[in-house]
Design an enzyme around this catalytic site. Sequence first.
Site, PDB file in Angstrom:
ATOM      1  N   ASP A  88       0.863  -1.172   0.000  1.00 51.95           N
ATOM      2  CA  ASP A  88       0.000   0.000   0.000  1.00 51.95           C
ATOM      3  C   ASP A  88       0.907   1.233   0.000  1.00 51.95           C
ATOM      4  O   ASP A  88       2.108   1.119   0.259  1.00 51.95           O
ATOM      5  CB  ASP A  88      -0.897  -0.037   1.248  1.00 51.95           C
ATOM      6  N   GLU A  98      -9.281  14.260   7.259  1.00 55.10           N
ATOM      7  CA  GLU A  98     -10.355  15.084   7.801  1.00 55.10           C
ATOM      8  C   GLU A  98      -9.828  16.084   8.810  1.00 55.10           C
ATOM      9  O   GLU A  98     -10.183  17.265   8.798  1.00 55.10           O
ATOM     10  CB  GLU A  98     -11.420  14.190   8.455  1.00 55.10           C
ATOM     11  N   ARG A 125      -1.808  14.708  -2.026  1.00 55.83           N
ATOM     12  CA  ARG A 125      -3.096  14.010  -2.015  1.00 55.83           C
ATOM     13  C   ARG A 125      -4.183  15.031  -2.302  1.00 55.83           C
ATOM     14  O   ARG A 125      -4.235  16.088  -1.672  1.00 55.83           O
ATOM     15  CB  ARG A 125      -3.353  13.347  -0.665  1.00 55.83           C
ATOM     16  N   THR A 152      -8.792   0.130 -15.859  1.00 57.12           N
ATOM     17  CA  THR A 152      -8.055  -0.777 -16.746  1.00 57.12           C
ATOM     18  C   THR A 152      -7.708  -2.077 -16.027  1.00 57.12           C
ATOM     19  O   THR A 152      -7.737  -3.159 -16.622  1.00 57.12           O
ATOM     20  CB  THR A 152      -6.765  -0.099 -17.242  1.00 57.12           C
ATOM     21  N   ASP A 157      -6.564  -2.749   3.397  1.00 58.47           N
ATOM     22  CA  ASP A 157      -5.480  -3.649   2.988  1.00 58.47           C
ATOM     23  C   ASP A 157      -5.648  -5.067   3.536  1.00 58.47           C
ATOM     24  O   ASP A 157      -4.833  -5.935   3.232  1.00 58.47           O
ATOM     25  CB  ASP A 157      -4.123  -3.100   3.463  1.00 58.47           C
TER      26      ASP A 157
END
EC number: 7.6.2.1
Length: 1232
Positions: A380, A593, A697, A846, A903
């Site tokens: 990850d 947040e 991000r 994809t 995960d």
Amino acid sequence: QHPDHQVHPHQLHTHESFPAQSCTRNKVQTTKYTFLSFIPKNLFEQLHRFANVYFVFLGALNFVPIVNAFQPEISIIPIVFVMSITAVKDLWEDQRRRKSDQKVNNRLCEVYDRKQKQYVERRWAEVCVGDLVRLCCNEIIPADMVLLHSSDPNGVCHIETANLDGETNLKQRQVVRDLPQQVKNYSSHIECENPNNDLRRFRGFMDHPGKVRVGLHSENLLLRSCTVRNTETVIGIVVYAGHETKAMQNNSGPRYKRSKLERRLNMDVLWCVILLLLMCLIAAVGHGFWLSGRQNPIYMIPDDTHPALAAFYMFWTMIIVLQVLIPISLYVSIEIVKLGQIYFIQNDLDLYNPVLDTGVQCRALNITEDLGQIQYLFSDKTGTLTENRMLFRRCIVAGTEYPHHENAISLEQYEEQGCGDADHSLTLRSRTSRKSLSCKSLSCNRSSVSLNTLTAESDTHSVHDTLRRHTPGAGAFSSTMECAVVPDPQLQAGLNTLSSPMRSPVRQQAAEISHILDFFLALTVCNTVVVSSPTQPRHVEMKAMFQKLSLPRFPSSPSQNTDTPPNNSADESESDDEDEAEELLYEAESPDEAALVQAAKAYGCTLLGRSPEQVLVAVPGTGPLSIPLLHVLPFHSARKRMSVVVRHPLTGEVVVYTKGADNVIMELAEAAEDGFCREIMERTQRHLDQYARDGLRTLCVAKKVLEEQEYKAWLKRHEYAETSIENREELLLESAERLETNLTLLGATGIVDRLQEEVPESIEALQEAGIKVWVLTGDKQETAINIAFACKLLRPTDHILMANCDSKETCEARLHELQHEIRQVTKEGMSEDDGSDCVLVIDGRTLDYALQKELQGSFLELTCCCRSVICCRSTPLQKSQVVRLVRDKLKVMTLAIGDGANDVSMIQMADVGIGISGQEGMQAVMSSDFAISRFKFLRKLILVHGHWCYTRLANMILYFFYKNVMYVNLLFWYQFFCGFSGSTMTNSWVLIFFNLLFTSVPPIIYGMLDKDVSGETLLDLPDLYKSGQNSQAYLPSTFWMNILDAFYQSLVCFFIPYFAYAGSDIGVFSFGSPINGSALLIILLHQLIESRTVTWIHTALLLFSALFYYAFVLLFSLTCVTCNSPTNPLGIETKMMSEPLYFLVCGLTTVLALLPRILCRAFRSTICPSDLVRAQKMERLSAQDYSTSLRQWKENKAAQRLSSRHVPQNLSVNADMPHLTECIAEAGAVLS
């Protein structure tokens, strides 16, 4: 539908008359055994092992007179010994569980006794389904309960689930709606789903006496092991108790997986069984022919048994005699060695995090050796490669980008001051309110790091002491300074016009200002952040704040008045709002947040409080506003967004504020007709692309204004979804998607997530070790690529292959096109010699097509030609599908590492799953095989401990096979000289104890402590790890070479004494004495040859084994008269050892038996040394010569990779192929 699980209020509950059969008890029992059941149950469990059944069968067979080989009592000693050790280990583990159970079951809680009409204290074990339980702040919940009452006026209860899933952020639970009577007179009936392990789902309904049915959902359920926080009292009815609770349903204990080495071991045990049967068949046939060739010889007792039948009996006798060929002690030895390996891994100080006071957790006890054979690593990104400590960096509002230059400088200065240090990065501090508080208020403080009230003035414990008492991930921010956001002057000026009534902005500027206000309102309101004070319960603080602001929303309650601090004066209530806001603490479910709320606070849009009905916000120019909160549509991985529905405090309109992934929000944004909105979207998209290239991000923020009629129509269907009992989650998802359409884009945010320390070096080392690293992330392609460059997963010379397709046909064509592109790059690289490699970057859509059955082959063929793969915008399901595809189709060893709940499926799918105890709770850790606190620890865990565990265990297993085959063959060769009669040339005690005691301890220590190469060298030379990937320590050819060597050594060990004593008058046991002595020396010295590390421990154990053997046989020879019936070994050993010929035979036999192995090893190490042998020679050099050799090694390896990189890599490794090509190239590089 028939109800699954019914709950009625429990009517009788006293000590004297406890209804044993009327309800499910809350008593927890995780033990396996009782006093009476231990022996039969443990025996039953141990007999599930084929090896144990085999030896029990042989022990029983030896009691049959016609086939027994030696004393029946002696034959059962090995299996009794092995099973006894296992039984003692199981009993010790069970006692630990029993003590833990007693501690939990004896905890106290208050249960309502309808007979006494009051709450009385009861043990947890005495709580039943249907009981009413009352809990106070900071108390642990004893069973799964439906919430019936809360001291909070809004019926809210806050719980902390750290004991359950490791998450320390508070979660809200809601009292059941429409309760018609007081809790004490509760008489409703509950029907809910059967007990299950899904922590996030609960379905059922409550039938009230008036035939009113109310739905029950997860927000009504208090789970066992959670802790009540910031709520004075709660009352609930128990619906699941004891082992039916969700906490116990999830308590599955240590994970069990079969390692690759174990599967190989089982196959070789079968080969040993075949070898045993073959040897017994030869002996049986030989015995039959021997009997047929002799007619009533005088030295045999007359017997009418036919030779064929006698041969059949002899077959079973030989099974008993040669039983040691199957290594009975091997399985127990492997368990002991793995426990030792785990002990050393968990106590490695290099893998210890002093800040969090955590080291490595080994949750799976039987796959340590798999760490040394990893070929693919799936990682990850957020929280695994990065810190997952989100810091607001910059934003876009109404298409205008605000770069926040001063904020960037502040962050850079902060990093330069040592933000990565342990003392800085996790020091959580907060301001302490100057108000004096009553003891009762203080008793309800959260005992977690995120509400740590230890200031510099009142610190009684160090920060490290505090952190040791709590799980990691307690807060969203790493320190006070990290939370601070420096506003952008231009954006601040735009927002300040709201508080400047003298200025009258033009129409377009007014629209922009409206966008800015809505943008910050969305950041402030559209979240699930819980506001708290370091010193007060949340509901007390909220009530006081609303009263102060003359916005009474919470009705007074007698139960609350006692909690109000008695000494709050009017002067204190008139304290500055800014000081009040500074004292607030934000607790968020995700760091994103919290970072956004903190950014809004920097611009004056401060979140002051939150209740289920409203949000209190301070807005520039207007002061505090109470915003009615109509609905919260929480984040969902399928929607990739969350929304809130509020009534705008200024306009009174119903507004939907939405934030989520940029690609999702952009698709939902209204394709506005006017050029202004269209231009905003275009400019925002350009800036978003730049943000992603900068590695930020990104999140988009949007809104939608609802007409009253539109809102009422949606509300009607939404209320139906909320009150539905069946398919509630699906209906709520549809309702949210129906609302989140035709949005108006407000802006976007860029959040920086710092890379963890030493991640680039770790990934570079893992790639040098031959491990293919894939990154599976939900981020944008540009963000993922930027992070990949930062962590050296991508290099400047790499050729990036992009795969973004809208259909299956396009995907198929693109995969073929990329394969052709790789061939072109390979040709160009061969001519230019630039060292470039290909890296595939594929998006989630994809990937969906590529994972379909028809395209899997093309996708895998493409990835095998790439050095690395980056999967962007991937869902948790896609992550697990990718891991399974690579693992099953390529037949490779896979490792997955992650830190969050998304995960878990990937971690469980891989051969080895590693969880990181980070900012997203402990769900990944709970599902993993190993848990670490930082990604950098993976480097040593795999390259050092993984290599050691594999080589140690592989060599130990091969050694066990060797020594058993070698000793059994001595008995087999003797059969050719005793008419295949099943006789032995040694007494049965030595025969049984030889492999069980005399030679079993040294290989166990060898399996724990042997180091072929030091840890420092393994880290310096990651290439050495490839030997484990190719299973070089335990190949089929290696196994058979050991078996052949055992045959050779047994021939030497038998026939040299045979010829030495030929023609003499010594007895059978006298002939066996030098054979046993020689065999012992050969087996012990053989291990000395195979050991790479010889310490005083190894030497002492080898000497102890030899001395133990000779002490035993001498004592046996001096004292045994009738202990080996019908023979008498008295004085045999003492007589043999008094003759020089005995020592001459033992010495000559030992030298001749071991000479071929010594010569072979010397030849291979000199002419064609492996990388491991070369590394061992390097370690003996001086520091300067070592550095020179290390540099030369890396240059040679780089040249080899450059010459071989053009060949498409296929990791379906044929482990039996020796690396002969490397031998020729490296023969001249042997270090002198």
